[in-house]
Design a protein around this motif. Structure first.
Motif, PDB file in Angstrom:
ATOM      1  N   ILE A  48       0.863  -1.183   0.000  1.00  0.00           N
ATOM      2  CA  ILE A  48       0.000   0.000   0.000  1.00  0.00           C
ATOM      3  C   ILE A  48       0.898   1.231   0.000  1.00  0.00           C
ATOM      4  CG2 ILE A  48      -1.820   1.284   1.185  1.00  0.00           C
ATOM      5  CD1 ILE A  48      -2.674  -1.325   2.497  1.00  0.00           C
ATOM      6  N   VAL A  49       0.848   2.007  -1.064  1.00  0.00           N
ATOM      7  CA  VAL A  49       1.654   3.224  -1.173  1.00  0.00           C
ATOM      8  C   VAL A  49       0.895   4.368  -0.496  1.00  0.00           C
ATOM      9  CG1 VAL A  49       2.756   4.869  -2.739  1.00  0.00           C
ATOM     10  CG2 VAL A  49       2.684   2.419  -3.335  1.00  0.00           C
ATOM     11  N   ILE A  50       1.513   4.953   0.523  1.00  0.00           N
ATOM     12  CA  ILE A  50       0.898   6.058   1.262  1.00  0.00           C
ATOM     13  C   ILE A  50       1.555   7.366   0.828  1.00  0.00           C
ATOM     14  CG2 ILE A  50       0.338   6.990   3.545  1.00  0.00           C
ATOM     15  CD1 ILE A  50      -0.861   4.262   3.153  1.00  0.00           C
ATOM     16  N   ASP A  51       0.840   8.135   0.005  1.00  0.00           N
ATOM     17  CA  ASP A  51       1.366   9.442  -0.404  1.00  0.00           C
ATOM     18  C   ASP A  51       0.394  10.569  -0.071  1.00  0.00           C
ATOM     19  OD1 ASP A  51      -0.605   8.948  -2.253  1.00  0.00           O
ATOM     20  OD2 ASP A  51       0.693   9.024  -4.018  1.00  0.00           O
ATOM     21  N   SER A  52      -0.665  10.238   0.631  1.00  0.00           N
ATOM     22  CA  SER A  52      -1.667  11.220   1.037  1.00  0.00           C
ATOM     23  C   SER A  52      -1.343  11.740   2.439  1.00  0.00           C
ATOM     24  CB  SER A  52      -3.061  10.579   1.028  1.00  0.00           C
ATOM     25  OG  SER A  52      -3.973  11.336   1.803  1.00  0.00           O
ATOM     26  N   ASP A  53      -1.228  13.046   2.582  1.00  0.00           N
ATOM     27  CA  ASP A  53      -0.960  13.637   3.902  1.00  0.00           C
ATOM     28  C   ASP A  53      -2.078  13.310   4.882  1.00  0.00           C
ATOM     29  OD1 ASP A  53       1.428  14.726   3.078  1.00  0.00           O
ATOM     30  OD2 ASP A  53       0.565  16.678   2.567  1.00  0.00           O
ATOM     31  N   GLU A  54      -3.285  13.221   4.378  1.00  0.00           N
ATOM     32  CA  GLU A  54      -4.424  12.914   5.235  1.00  0.00           C
ATOM     33  C   GLU A  54      -4.283  11.521   5.854  1.00  0.00           C
ATOM     34  OE1 GLU A  54      -9.311  12.414   5.012  1.00  0.00           O
ATOM     35  OE2 GLU A  54      -8.186  13.058   3.238  1.00  0.00           O
ATOM     36  N   VAL A  55      -3.896  10.550   5.043  1.00  0.00           N
ATOM     37  CA  VAL A  55      -3.735   9.180   5.541  1.00  0.00           C
ATOM     38  C   VAL A  55      -2.528   9.099   6.483  1.00  0.00           C
ATOM     39  CG1 VAL A  55      -3.308   6.783   4.895  1.00  0.00           C
ATOM     40  CG2 VAL A  55      -4.822   8.199   3.493  1.00  0.00           C
ATOM     41  N   LYS A  56      -1.436   9.770   6.114  1.00  0.00           N
ATOM     42  CA  LYS A  56      -0.254   9.792   6.989  1.00  0.00           C
ATOM     43  C   LYS A  56      -0.625  10.331   8.364  1.00  0.00           C
ATOM     44  CE  LYS A  56       2.998  10.850   3.247  1.00  0.00           C
ATOM     45  NZ  LYS A  56       3.891  11.906   2.714  1.00  0.00           N
ATOM     46  N   ASN A  57      -1.394  11.417   8.387  1.00  0.00           N
ATOM     47  CA  ASN A  57      -1.775  12.035   9.659  1.00  0.00           C
ATOM     48  C   ASN A  57      -2.675  11.128  10.489  1.00  0.00           C
ATOM     49  OD1 ASN A  57      -0.351  14.452   9.403  1.00  0.00           O
ATOM     50  ND2 ASN A  57      -1.968  15.405   8.180  1.00  0.00           N
ATOM     51  N   LYS A  58      -3.545  10.386   9.824  1.00  0.00           N
ATOM     52  CA  LYS A  58      -4.442   9.477  10.549  1.00  0.00           C
ATOM     53  C   LYS A  58      -3.643   8.405  11.290  1.00  0.00           C
ATOM     54  CE  LYS A  58      -8.703   9.882   7.843  1.00  0.00           C
ATOM     55  NZ  LYS A  58      -9.639   9.187   6.914  1.00  0.00           N
ATOM     56  N   ILE A  59      -2.575   7.929  10.640  1.00  0.00           N
ATOM     57  CA  ILE A  59      -1.722   6.924  11.286  1.00  0.00           C
ATOM     58  C   ILE A  59      -0.891   7.576  12.386  1.00  0.00           C
ATOM     59  CG2 ILE A  59       0.153   5.265  10.950  1.00  0.00           C
ATOM     60  CD1 ILE A  59      -0.806   4.971   8.044  1.00  0.00           C
ATOM     61  N   TYR A  60      -0.317   8.731  12.077  1.00  0.00           N
ATOM     62  CA  TYR A  60       0.562   9.431  13.030  1.00  0.00           C
ATOM     63  C   TYR A  60      -0.197   9.868  14.278  1.00  0.00           C
ATOM     64  CZ  TYR A  60       3.605  13.049  14.941  1.00  0.00           C
ATOM     65  OH  TYR A  60       4.372  13.813  15.780  1.00  0.00           O
ATOM     66  N   LYS A  62      -2.235   8.424  15.931  1.00  0.00           N
ATOM     67  CA  LYS A  62      -2.382   7.340  16.908  1.00  0.00           C
ATOM     68  C   LYS A  62      -1.151   7.255  17.812  1.00  0.00           C
ATOM     69  CE  LYS A  62      -6.290   6.112  15.074  1.00  0.00           C
ATOM     70  NZ  LYS A  62      -7.579   6.310  15.782  1.00  0.00           N
ATOM     71  N   HIS A  63      -0.283   8.289  17.732  1.00  0.00           N
ATOM     72  CA  HIS A  63       0.911   8.420  18.583  1.00  0.00           C
ATOM     73  C   HIS A  63       1.990   7.401  18.230  1.00  0.00           C
ATOM     74  CE1 HIS A  63      -1.396  11.243  20.931  1.00  0.00           C
ATOM     75  NE2 HIS A  63      -2.332  10.325  21.139  1.00  0.00           N
ATOM     76  N   TYR A  64       2.277   7.317  16.935  1.00  0.00           N
ATOM     77  CA  TYR A  64       3.318   6.398  16.495  1.00  0.00           C
ATOM     78  C   TYR A  64       4.418   7.160  15.766  1.00  0.00           C
ATOM     79  CZ  TYR A  64       0.519   2.733  18.360  1.00  0.00           C
ATOM     80  OH  TYR A  64      -0.165   1.955  19.253  1.00  0.00           O
ATOM     81  N   SER A  65       5.366   6.439  15.185  1.00  0.00           N
ATOM     82  CA  SER A  65       6.591   7.019  14.643  1.00  0.00           C
ATOM     83  C   SER A  65       6.340   8.261  13.791  1.00  0.00           C
ATOM     84  CB  SER A  65       7.328   5.973  13.803  1.00  0.00           C
ATOM     85  OG  SER A  65       8.460   6.544  13.199  1.00  0.00           O
ATOM     86  N   ARG A  66       7.133   9.280  14.052  1.00  0.00           N
ATOM     87  CA  ARG A  66       7.017  10.517  13.269  1.00  0.00           C
ATOM     88  C   ARG A  66       7.404  10.284  11.811  1.00  0.00           C
ATOM     89  NH1 ARG A  66      11.278  12.847  11.446  1.00  0.00           N
ATOM     90  NH2 ARG A  66      13.358  12.226  12.135  1.00  0.00           N
TER      91      ARG A  66
END
Length: 230
Positions: A48-60, A62-66
């Motif tokens: 799964i290629v994550i290039d969307s800032d929105e999706v990156k932020n949703k994962i981030y 959750k208090h995980y790796s910057r």
């Protein structure tokens, strides 16, 4: 690029520029992954290629790796968990995913792209929900990609006792002859690091709780145990 040169000079990059990565390069990195060995030649990868800032932020969030947020592109590596009899005993689906990731890291380096292997991710159940991942696939890791801004980040230096020369030379933690045995294990009998298991347990609790009060208590305990380990 010479293979041995790439193996010995590839580095984990944790700081990236804003320069974009072309789809062609991303595809080339993933193509290298699918030529890795896999258990029983099942080739059970998905990416799964994550290039969307929105999706990156949703994962981030959750208090995980910057690095999830900092990477120009993130690639989630998945592998089927229902295609092998050795799934439980030797976890060969994880081995197959890991082999693919090594190919990705080397190919990224060959193409002038910085990369870092990231496992500090939300629990599988949360990732499945966020990214619509079927239960028959396990998340192996995220490969963070971007053009190198600064290799000698504080996080990187921590892995080398804050020694810049060690970090630049990627000094190994032990000598080769101390890592090799013939026919039976003949290395030093090391004790199980129970402190690390304890810290991992507390860290899992920290990630799962929503209470700020409990988080503060757990942080203090984790720091205390870290001092004991040192």
């Amino acid at each position: 690029m010479d293979l041995q040169y790439a193996i010995k000079n590839r580095r984990s990059i944790r700081n990236f520029t804003d320069e974009p990565i072309t789809k062609e390069v991303v595809n080339k990195i993933i193509e290298a992954a699918i030529y890795a060995p896999s258990a029983c030649n099942q080739q059970g990868w998905k990416f799964i290629v994550i290039d969307s800032d929105e999706v990156k932020n949703k994962i981030y969030e959750k208090h995980y790796s910057r690095l999830v947020k900092a990477a120009t592109v993130g690639i989630i590596v998945l592998y089927r968990n229902d295609v092998s009899f050795n799934y439980l005993m030797y976890k060969d689906h994880i081995q197959s995913g890991a082999a693919a990731i090594q190919n990705m890291l080397l190919t990224a380096y060959e193409n002038g792209v910085g990369a870092c292997w990231v496992c500090d991710l939300p629990p599988q159940r949360i990732m499945r929900k966020l990214l619509n991942i079927p239960k028959c696939y396990d998340i192996i890791a995220l490969v963070a990609l971007g053009h190198e801004k600064n290799y000698l980040s504080e996080h990187t230096l921590e892995h080398y006792d804050m020694d810049v020369e060690k970090a630049n030379k990627r000094v190994r933690k032990d000598k080769l002859e101390n890592m090799i045995s013939y026919n039976i294990f003949s290395g030093k009998r090391e004790k199980v690091n129970n402190c690390m298991f304890f810290r991992a347990f507390l860290f899992g609790m920290f990630k799962s709780t929503k209470s700020k009060f409990i988080k503060r208590i757990l942080v203090n305990i984790i720091k205390c145990r870290k001092d004991i380990i040192k």
